[in-house]
Design a protein around this motif. Sequence first.
Motif, PDB file in Angstrom:
ATOM      1  N   GLU A 467      29.449  37.615  46.518  1.00 62.51           N
ATOM      2  CA  GLU A 467      29.598  39.065  46.452  1.00 62.51           C
ATOM      3  C   GLU A 467      30.901  39.411  45.749  1.00 62.51           C
ATOM      4  N   GLY A 468      30.909  40.592  45.139  1.00 61.42           N
ATOM      5  CA  GLY A 468      32.150  41.102  44.555  1.00 61.42           C
ATOM      6  C   GLY A 468      32.734  40.215  43.475  1.00 61.42           C
ATOM      7  N   LEU A 469      31.900  39.590  42.681  1.00 63.97           N
ATOM      8  CA  LEU A 469      32.392  38.679  41.648  1.00 63.97           C
ATOM      9  C   LEU A 469      33.193  39.450  40.599  1.00 63.97           C
ATOM     10  N   THR A 470      34.371  38.956  40.292  1.00 68.36           N
ATOM     11  CA  THR A 470      35.166  39.574  39.234  1.00 68.36           C
ATOM     12  C   THR A 470      34.589  39.184  37.869  1.00 68.36           C
ATOM     13  N   LYS A 471      35.202  39.651  36.818  1.00 71.97           N
ATOM     14  CA  LYS A 471      34.709  39.406  35.466  1.00 71.97           C
ATOM     15  C   LYS A 471      34.463  37.918  35.251  1.00 71.97           C
ATOM     16  N   ASN A 472      33.254  37.583  34.761  1.00 68.18           N
ATOM     17  CA  ASN A 472      32.910  36.168  34.583  1.00 68.18           C
ATOM     18  C   ASN A 472      32.339  35.860  33.200  1.00 68.18           C
ATOM     19  N   ASN A 473      32.414  36.827  32.282  1.00 67.91           N
ATOM     20  CA  ASN A 473      32.018  36.598  30.896  1.00 67.91           C
ATOM     21  C   ASN A 473      33.201  36.942  29.992  1.00 67.91           C
ATOM     22  N   PHE A 474      33.538  36.057  29.080  1.00 64.86           N
ATOM     23  CA  PHE A 474      34.725  36.231  28.251  1.00 64.86           C
ATOM     24  C   PHE A 474      34.392  35.928  26.796  1.00 64.86           C
ATOM     25  N   LYS A 475      34.848  36.793  25.912  1.00 66.30           N
ATOM     26  CA  LYS A 475      34.518  36.658  24.498  1.00 66.30           C
ATOM     27  C   LYS A 475      35.218  35.465  23.870  1.00 66.30           C
ATOM     28  N   LEU A 476      36.513  35.299  24.177  1.00 64.04           N
ATOM     29  CA  LEU A 476      37.318  34.239  23.571  1.00 64.04           C
ATOM     30  C   LEU A 476      38.235  33.616  24.603  1.00 64.04           C
ATOM     31  N   PHE A 477      38.574  32.365  24.394  1.00 65.23           N
ATOM     32  CA  PHE A 477      39.605  31.713  25.185  1.00 65.23           C
ATOM     33  C   PHE A 477      40.601  31.072  24.234  1.00 65.23           C
ATOM     34  N   PHE A 478      41.900  31.389  24.462  1.00 68.03           N
ATOM     35  CA  PHE A 478      42.955  30.884  23.595  1.00 68.03           C
ATOM     36  C   PHE A 478      43.740  29.787  24.300  1.00 68.03           C
ATOM     37  N   GLU A 479      44.068  28.770  23.549  1.00 68.71           N
ATOM     38  CA  GLU A 479      44.839  27.664  24.096  1.00 68.71           C
ATOM     39  C   GLU A 479      46.148  28.182  24.691  1.00 68.71           C
ATOM     40  N   GLY A 480      46.482  27.672  25.879  1.00 66.38           N
ATOM     41  CA  GLY A 480      47.713  28.092  26.535  1.00 66.38           C
ATOM     42  C   GLY A 480      47.537  29.218  27.526  1.00 66.38           C
ATOM     43  N   LEU A 538      44.301  38.182  46.425  1.00 68.72           N
ATOM     44  CA  LEU A 538      44.212  37.901  44.987  1.00 68.72           C
ATOM     45  C   LEU A 538      42.931  38.509  44.420  1.00 68.72           C
ATOM     46  N   TRP A 539      41.831  38.323  45.144  1.00 68.01           N
ATOM     47  CA  TRP A 539      40.549  38.895  44.700  1.00 68.01           C
ATOM     48  C   TRP A 539      40.657  40.417  44.587  1.00 68.01           C
ATOM     49  N   ALA A 540      41.250  41.064  45.595  1.00 71.87           N
ATOM     50  CA  ALA A 540      41.385  42.518  45.569  1.00 71.87           C
ATOM     51  C   ALA A 540      42.274  42.952  44.405  1.00 71.87           C
ATOM     52  N   TYR A 541      43.398  42.263  44.218  1.00 72.77           N
ATOM     53  CA  TYR A 541      44.320  42.567  43.115  1.00 72.77           C
ATOM     54  C   TYR A 541      43.602  42.472  41.767  1.00 72.77           C
ATOM     55  N   LEU A 542      42.893  41.358  41.556  1.00 65.53           N
ATOM     56  CA  LEU A 542      42.211  41.123  40.283  1.00 65.53           C
ATOM     57  C   LEU A 542      41.088  42.142  40.069  1.00 65.53           C
ATOM     58  N   THR A 543      40.353  42.459  41.142  1.00 62.44           N
ATOM     59  CA  THR A 543      39.261  43.429  41.034  1.00 62.44           C
ATOM     60  C   THR A 543      39.796  44.808  40.647  1.00 62.44           C
ATOM     61  N   ILE A 544      40.873  45.239  41.289  1.00 61.77           N
ATOM     62  CA  ILE A 544      41.466  46.546  40.972  1.00 61.77           C
ATOM     63  C   ILE A 544      41.928  46.583  39.524  1.00 61.77           C
ATOM     64  N   GLN A 545      42.628  45.537  39.082  1.00 61.37           N
ATOM     65  CA  GLN A 545      43.104  45.482  37.696  1.00 61.37           C
ATOM     66  C   GLN A 545      41.945  45.603  36.715  1.00 61.37           C
ATOM     67  N   GLN A 546      40.857  44.891  36.984  1.00 59.88           N
ATOM     68  CA  GLN A 546      39.731  44.891  36.058  1.00 59.88           C
ATOM     69  C   GLN A 546      38.958  46.205  36.111  1.00 59.88           C
ATOM     70  N   LEU A 547      38.849  46.817  37.276  1.00 61.84           N
ATOM     71  CA  LEU A 547      38.192  48.128  37.370  1.00 61.84           C
ATOM     72  C   LEU A 547      38.973  49.177  36.585  1.00 61.84           C
ATOM     73  N   LEU A 548      40.295  49.165  36.719  1.00 56.31           N
ATOM     74  CA  LEU A 548      41.120  50.125  35.996  1.00 56.31           C
ATOM     75  C   LEU A 548      41.036  49.893  34.489  1.00 56.31           C
ATOM     76  N   GLU A 549      41.025  48.626  34.094  1.00 60.28           N
ATOM     77  CA  GLU A 549      40.914  48.309  32.665  1.00 60.28           C
ATOM     78  C   GLU A 549      39.558  48.731  32.118  1.00 60.28           C
ATOM     79  N   LYS A 550      38.511  48.489  32.880  1.00 55.16           N
ATOM     80  CA  LYS A 550      37.163  48.852  32.459  1.00 55.16           C
ATOM     81  C   LYS A 550      37.011  50.364  32.344  1.00 55.16           C
ATOM     82  N   SER A 551      37.698  51.112  33.217  1.00 53.43           N
ATOM     83  CA  SER A 551      37.574  52.567  33.214  1.00 53.43           C
ATOM     84  C   SER A 551      38.160  53.181  31.941  1.00 53.43           C
ATOM     85  N   ILE A 552      39.076  52.471  31.291  1.00 43.30           N
ATOM     86  CA  ILE A 552      39.718  52.997  30.084  1.00 43.30           C
ATOM     87  C   ILE A 552      38.695  53.283  28.993  1.00 43.30           C
TER      88      ILE A 552
END
Length: 839
Positions: A467-480, A538-552
Amino acid sequence: MEERTLLSLMVFSSLVVIAETIAQKHAIEIYSLHVDSKVTSRFAHTVITSKIVNRANESREATFEVELPKTAFITNFSMSIDGKVYPGIIKEKASAQKEYDTAVSHGQSAGLIKITGRKLEQFHVSVSIAAASKVTFELMYEELLKRQLGKFELLMKVQPKQLVKHFQIDVHIFEPQGIRFLETDSTFMTNELTQALTKVQNETKAHILFKPSVDQQKINPEHDETLLNGDFVVRYDVKRGATAGDLQIVNGYFVHYFAPREMPVFPKNVIFVIDRSGSMAGRKIEQTKAALSKVLQDLRPEDHFSFITFNSKVAKWKSSLLQATAENVANAAGFVQTLSASGGTDINRALLTAVSELDEAENLPDRSVSMIILLTDGQPTSGERNVEVIQENIQKAVNGKYALFCLGFGFDVSFKFLEKMALSNGGIARRIYENADAPLQLQGFYQEVATPILMKIEMQYPENAIEGLTKNNFKLFFEGSEIVVSGKISNELDILPVEIKAQSHGSDLTLKEEANVEEKEKVFHNQSYIFGNFIERLWAYLTIQQLLEKSISAQEEDQKTLEAQALALSLRYSFVTPLTSMVVTKPAGQQQTELANKPTETGKWGIEQRPQNLLLSLTVCCRHNEKPSIFTGRVNEYPQLLLQLPKQNERICLNTDGKAQPSVHLLSDPEQGLTVTGKLGDGINHFVQFDIDYVNPPARIHVSTDEIVLSHNNESTRLPWTESATSTVQGLTVSVEKERSVTASLSDRVTVKISFVKFPGAFLGLYFLNTDWFSDRVSGVLGQFYSKVQLESRSSQGADERLLSVSGSQHRVTRQYKKDYRLESTSDPAPCWSIAITP
């Protein structure tokens, strides 16, 4: 003899206690200062505790200030005065503001949190303490450390400004994957101070302790001056074994870290879209050229690249992308040095040209990553000027094929516009600050995106068990860097499986991993290195950050839903986020209620909050029975006019006595063909009407609190405030943002913008963008400040007074806190230099 003492500590945070003493040294004394940071699996929980005693024989005012990362969320604050605790309470922002406005009808608070720099924001609160009394301040905040260029970093700016009897910094790190390397660095460390630094480390844990004695803190045994003045840095990274990353589980919540290593790098197809409009002239264009010259050297031979430069016109360096051979890179470096700045800003056509060039490119590697990197410092003033139309055009053209990265140079740019455009197209936005190291900022950003090693990453978990899975699809991954996914295990699982699908340069990948839930839970049984249910937080922190980013980048209705979800989590887990406020209550007899609101890079509504570096030296206290200078005056008032001094990070707030005149001549520039006049209201000491007159095209824009009227060739177009609309005549574009602002823009001209403020009492606020276009002949009440103006860097009169030289005349200006009418009405007041002038 009076003595003013500044006490500060920054630990990716900093603490400042400021006091004034009379006839004795350190009447307000900080006798204990402790920073305790527990970093458990990247998630940092920091507690800052300061204990202060008033050694004077009368009341004194002390101010507690902490600088913390912009990415952190405050979770708790309290003051304990003579045994009585005054806690901070976190509430929904709108209701907290309403309560505050009711309780403090005249508005005396400057707000408790301000942006102070690129990475930091500052929390501060003042309280009066009686003679011989003690106060203990305690602040907690949490954040998820982000991996950049292969390391996690904890930056501590240490500046006590005096000797502290009990000074201690503890950093506890627990990484179940194992600590690969750990290092500390400092700009002030001496052999004597090195003895106060200890580092204990085993396979998974580390403890760094910095505890200098008073003698060790001294510059000289004979003097009470401190050595502690500079940066203290902790850097580390973790070991990485399993190819599918590492799963960690506590009390039914999991976090999954994924950062593959030693993988081939994708060839890049990158187009640099560079703003060379007039506002980039001078230092900005020179810094851009220096940065691009370095970036070119970092291109790999298999990469392809090109340049598109733009002002009012768009120019392609070459007809198509070129491979990064030594010869092509050398030719490009020569081209970069020819760049010069002039003209307007046609962002829309420049980006569409870049997309078209990638669409039409031939002979590019089959498995490669295509990206566009935009650098601009201004608003769109040529071609399409409606930012919503531009965003729609670019998203439709890109159509998920490429990644768009937007770099905003300085503060004349709308960061909200750039951020939404980047997030809608698989990239990110970053502000470049107008400092001497701007080229390094540009290079640093490029290094972060220079080495893509995976694309189209999907992190898959059992659908019916999470339940409540945070973002799990990513367009790119950069080394580092590192991918982080978290969620709640809803069913009783013995084994948690994960499957990762991605594309690498060589092939399509499928990586699998399984975690034994019971065994993973045992890892965190040692509570000394963790804090409670840290993975759930951590899950709550990450979820809030991603919800706010998505709302933009979301539509209005979806935005409301996303923000409602983020608000509910913020309240549930007691986070001060952009949607919540902390209400701080003080003892009776003082201003009893203040609000801590988290600022945002965009101000949410499209005007950015500028860093207020002045705050570090502004908060000075006090003679007996005096209020601190930051609270003098009605700081919640709006100025009549405000402006940013050209080429200076200083704001001026102007107030005029224009009541006796039918209109106030605010600005004229014959070379721009622009005149602006204004009229003050009868019942309100603010402007309620502006007239903007242009010579070419011959047009007038009449702006009142009722409507906007554009007149040209004896014809008039009426634009109401009740809806967003745009009207254009002969290149002059007038854009209305519903009930917020109106913008008048013309190619190669200064942009005029007027904010509509509804409360308290409807009035208008005027300001200008792209002010480098003003000529030396600009004049008027406001115009004179854009020509031959200089604010003295320091004053013998104290921190709150300066001399301002304007057209040969000197004016004494004072520091005040005023609300910024360019920002949302709930934003906090900010410092400015205030001056009253007679038209």
